[in-house]
Design a protein around this motif. Structure first.
Motif, PDB file in Angstrom:
ATOM      1  N   ARG A   1      -7.894  -3.335  -1.086  1.00 30.46           N
ATOM      2  CA  ARG A   1      -8.384  -4.136   0.040  1.00 30.46           C
ATOM      3  C   ARG A   1      -8.710  -5.565  -0.361  1.00 30.46           C
ATOM      4  NH1 ARG A   1     -13.037  -2.177   4.216  1.00 30.46           N
ATOM      5  NH2 ARG A   1     -12.748  -3.882   5.678  1.00 30.46           N
ATOM      6  N   SER A   2      -9.209  -5.747  -1.566  1.00 33.04           N
ATOM      7  CA  SER A   2      -9.570  -7.097  -2.041  1.00 33.04           C
ATOM      8  C   SER A   2      -8.340  -7.860  -2.546  1.00 33.04           C
ATOM      9  CB  SER A   2     -10.612  -7.002  -3.154  1.00 33.04           C
ATOM     10  OG  SER A   2     -10.048  -6.437  -4.322  1.00 33.04           O
ATOM     11  N   GLY A   3      -7.203  -7.191  -2.637  1.00 29.56           N
ATOM     12  CA  GLY A   3      -5.975  -7.857  -3.077  1.00 29.56           C
ATOM     13  C   GLY A   3      -5.804  -7.897  -4.585  1.00 29.56           C
ATOM     14  N   LYS A   4      -6.648  -7.189  -5.320  1.00 22.93           N
ATOM     15  CA  LYS A   4      -6.541  -7.171  -6.783  1.00 22.93           C
ATOM     16  C   LYS A   4      -5.439  -6.228  -7.260  1.00 22.93           C
ATOM     17  CE  LYS A   4     -11.267  -8.534  -7.647  1.00 22.93           C
ATOM     18  NZ  LYS A   4     -12.562  -8.147  -8.194  1.00 22.93           N
ATOM     19  N   ILE A   5      -5.010  -5.317  -6.396  1.00 22.11           N
ATOM     20  CA  ILE A   5      -3.895  -4.424  -6.695  1.00 22.11           C
ATOM     21  C   ILE A   5      -2.876  -4.574  -5.574  1.00 22.11           C
ATOM     22  CG2 ILE A   5      -3.142  -2.023  -6.864  1.00 22.11           C
ATOM     23  CD1 ILE A   5      -5.775  -1.367  -8.167  1.00 22.11           C
ATOM     24  N   LYS A   6      -1.638  -4.870  -5.951  1.00 18.73           N
ATOM     25  CA  LYS A   6      -0.592  -5.078  -4.947  1.00 18.73           C
ATOM     26  C   LYS A   6       0.640  -4.220  -5.152  1.00 18.73           C
ATOM     27  CE  LYS A   6      -2.098  -9.719  -4.022  1.00 18.73           C
ATOM     28  NZ  LYS A   6      -1.825 -11.135  -4.041  1.00 18.73           N
ATOM     29  N   PHE A   7       0.807  -3.673  -6.351  1.00 18.15           N
ATOM     30  CA  PHE A   7       1.994  -2.880  -6.664  1.00 18.15           C
ATOM     31  C   PHE A   7       1.596  -1.605  -7.392  1.00 18.15           C
ATOM     32  CE2 PHE A   7       3.335  -7.287  -6.499  1.00 18.15           C
ATOM     33  CZ  PHE A   7       4.437  -7.228  -5.670  1.00 18.15           C
ATOM     34  N   GLY A   8       2.409  -0.568  -7.211  1.00 18.87           N
ATOM     35  CA  GLY A   8       2.211   0.676  -7.930  1.00 18.87           C
ATOM     36  C   GLY A   8       3.455   0.991  -8.738  1.00 18.87           C
TER      37      GLY A   8
ATOM     38  N   GLY B   1       7.276   5.935  -3.809  1.00 18.22           N
ATOM     39  CA  GLY B   1       6.058   5.799  -4.604  1.00 18.22           C
ATOM     40  C   GLY B   1       4.952   6.735  -4.159  1.00 18.22           C
ATOM     41  N   LYS B   2       4.900   7.018  -2.879  1.00 24.02           N
ATOM     42  CA  LYS B   2       3.858   7.911  -2.361  1.00 24.02           C
ATOM     43  C   LYS B   2       4.046   9.347  -2.819  1.00 24.02           C
ATOM     44  CE  LYS B   2       2.563   5.296   1.713  1.00 24.02           C
ATOM     45  NZ  LYS B   2       2.484   5.263   3.170  1.00 24.02           N
ATOM     46  N   ARG B   3       5.271   9.699  -3.242  1.00 26.13           N
ATOM     47  CA  ARG B   3       5.543  11.077  -3.673  1.00 26.13           C
ATOM     48  C   ARG B   3       5.125  11.344  -5.118  1.00 26.13           C
ATOM     49  NH1 ARG B   3      10.998  10.602  -1.103  1.00 26.13           N
ATOM     50  NH2 ARG B   3      11.674  10.206  -3.217  1.00 26.13           N
ATOM     51  N   MET B   4       4.899  10.314  -5.913  1.00 29.72           N
ATOM     52  CA  MET B   4       4.576  10.561  -7.321  1.00 29.72           C
ATOM     53  C   MET B   4       3.138  11.070  -7.482  1.00 29.72           C
ATOM     54  SD  MET B   4       4.082   6.861  -9.160  1.00 29.72           S
ATOM     55  CE  MET B   4       4.841   5.772  -7.989  1.00 29.72           C
ATOM     56  N   THR B   5       2.909  11.761  -8.566  1.00 31.63           N
ATOM     57  CA  THR B   5       1.576  12.312  -8.811  1.00 31.63           C
ATOM     58  C   THR B   5       0.622  11.214  -9.269  1.00 31.63           C
ATOM     59  OG1 THR B   5       2.014  12.816 -11.126  1.00 31.63           O
ATOM     60  CG2 THR B   5       2.568  14.521  -9.521  1.00 31.63           C
ATOM     61  N   LYS B   6      -0.635  11.459  -9.057  1.00 30.19           N
ATOM     62  CA  LYS B   6      -1.682  10.511  -9.444  1.00 30.19           C
ATOM     63  C   LYS B   6      -1.649  10.243 -10.957  1.00 30.19           C
ATOM     64  CE  LYS B   6      -6.132  10.088  -7.249  1.00 30.19           C
ATOM     65  NZ  LYS B   6      -7.393  10.720  -6.910  1.00 30.19           N
ATOM     66  N   GLN B   7      -1.340  11.255 -11.744  1.00 35.66           N
ATOM     67  CA  GLN B   7      -1.322  11.112 -13.198  1.00 35.66           C
ATOM     68  C   GLN B   7      -0.209  10.182 -13.667  1.00 35.66           C
ATOM     69  OE1 GLN B   7      -1.431  14.109 -11.615  1.00 35.66           O
ATOM     70  NE2 GLN B   7      -3.597  14.526 -11.977  1.00 35.66           N
ATOM     71  N   ASN B   8       0.876  10.085 -12.914  1.00 33.59           N
ATOM     72  CA  ASN B   8       1.999   9.222 -13.298  1.00 33.59           C
ATOM     73  C   ASN B   8       1.887   7.804 -12.739  1.00 33.59           C
ATOM     74  OD1 ASN B   8       3.259  11.253 -14.708  1.00 33.59           O
ATOM     75  ND2 ASN B   8       4.517  11.891 -12.984  1.00 33.59           N
ATOM     76  N   ARG B   9       0.964   7.569 -11.820  1.00 35.89           N
ATOM     77  CA  ARG B   9       0.886   6.283 -11.136  1.00 35.89           C
ATOM     78  C   ARG B   9       0.025   5.284 -11.905  1.00 35.89           C
ATOM     79  NH1 ARG B   9      -0.582   7.766  -6.019  1.00 35.89           N
ATOM     80  NH2 ARG B   9       1.606   8.030  -5.514  1.00 35.89           N
ATOM     81  N   VAL B  10       0.588   4.093 -12.076  1.00 37.82           N
ATOM     82  CA  VAL B  10      -0.169   2.962 -12.611  1.00 37.82           C
ATOM     83  C   VAL B  10      -0.148   1.866 -11.549  1.00 37.82           C
ATOM     84  CG1 VAL B  10       0.229   3.432 -15.048  1.00 37.82           C
ATOM     85  CG2 VAL B  10       1.872   2.060 -13.795  1.00 37.82           C
ATOM     86  N   LEU B  11      -1.116   0.974 -11.618  1.00 36.09           N
ATOM     87  CA  LEU B  11      -1.267  -0.048 -10.598  1.00 36.09           C
ATOM     88  C   LEU B  11      -1.229  -1.433 -11.224  1.00 36.09           C
ATOM     89  CD1 LEU B  11      -4.144   1.918  -8.949  1.00 36.09           C
ATOM     90  CD2 LEU B  11      -1.831   1.720  -8.040  1.00 36.09           C
ATOM     91  N   PHE B  12      -0.633  -2.366 -10.495  1.00 31.64           N
ATOM     92  CA  PHE B  12      -0.467  -3.728 -10.992  1.00 31.64           C
ATOM     93  C   PHE B  12      -1.029  -4.735 -10.003  1.00 31.64           C
ATOM     94  CE2 PHE B  12       3.138  -1.221 -12.545  1.00 31.64           C
ATOM     95  CZ  PHE B  12       3.018  -1.424 -13.907  1.00 31.64           C
ATOM     96  N   ALA B  13      -1.587  -5.801 -10.537  1.00 32.91           N
ATOM     97  CA  ALA B  13      -2.091  -6.889  -9.706  1.00 32.91           C
ATOM     98  C   ALA B  13      -0.944  -7.757  -9.215  1.00 32.91           C
ATOM     99  CB  ALA B  13      -3.089  -7.737 -10.487  1.00 32.91           C
ATOM    100  N   THR B  14       0.060  -7.922 -10.047  1.00 36.92           N
ATOM    101  CA  THR B  14       1.174  -8.810  -9.697  1.00 36.92           C
ATOM    102  C   THR B  14       2.499  -8.189 -10.116  1.00 36.92           C
ATOM    103  OG1 THR B  14       1.146  -9.965 -11.819  1.00 36.92           O
ATOM    104  CG2 THR B  14      -0.256 -10.876 -10.063  1.00 36.92           C
TER     105      THR B  14
END
Length: 88
Positions: free
Chosen positions: A22-29, A45-58
């Motif tokens: 919401r604050s815009g600090k994460i924009k990509f997964g 991307g919504k189908r992947m498991t939480k354990q495999n997901r990483v998040l990026f700011a840019t």
């Protein structure tokens, strides 16, 4: 203020994750195993498991971490990546 570059989703609570998005600090997964990144609303991307997901700011942070664009939600970036990959 410290910029978020790459974080594992499994290390965040749902509430913390929502605040960062919401604050815009994460924009990509991205998918940690496949090394693919994309928009947060991507169906693939919504189908992947939480354990495999990483998040990026840019997008730059995702590329610097060795991830490639998703072929579904980032078609133009994927086509450019694939064209540059085929030249090598």
């Amino acid at each position: 203020m410290q910029q978020v570059n790459v974080i594992a989703q499994s290390s965040l609570s749902d509430r913390s994750l929502f605040r960062l998005i919401r604050s815009g600090k994460i924009k990509f997964g991205g998918n940690r195993k496949l090394k693919i990144y994309g928009n947060l609303n991507c169906k693939s991307g919504k189908r992947m498991t939480k354990q495999n997901r990483v998040l990026f700011a840019t997008e730059k942070a995702a590329i610097a971490s060795g991830y490639r664009p998703c072929g579904h939600c980032m078609r133009l970036q994927y086509a450019a990546w694939k064209a540059s990959f085929n030249k090598v």
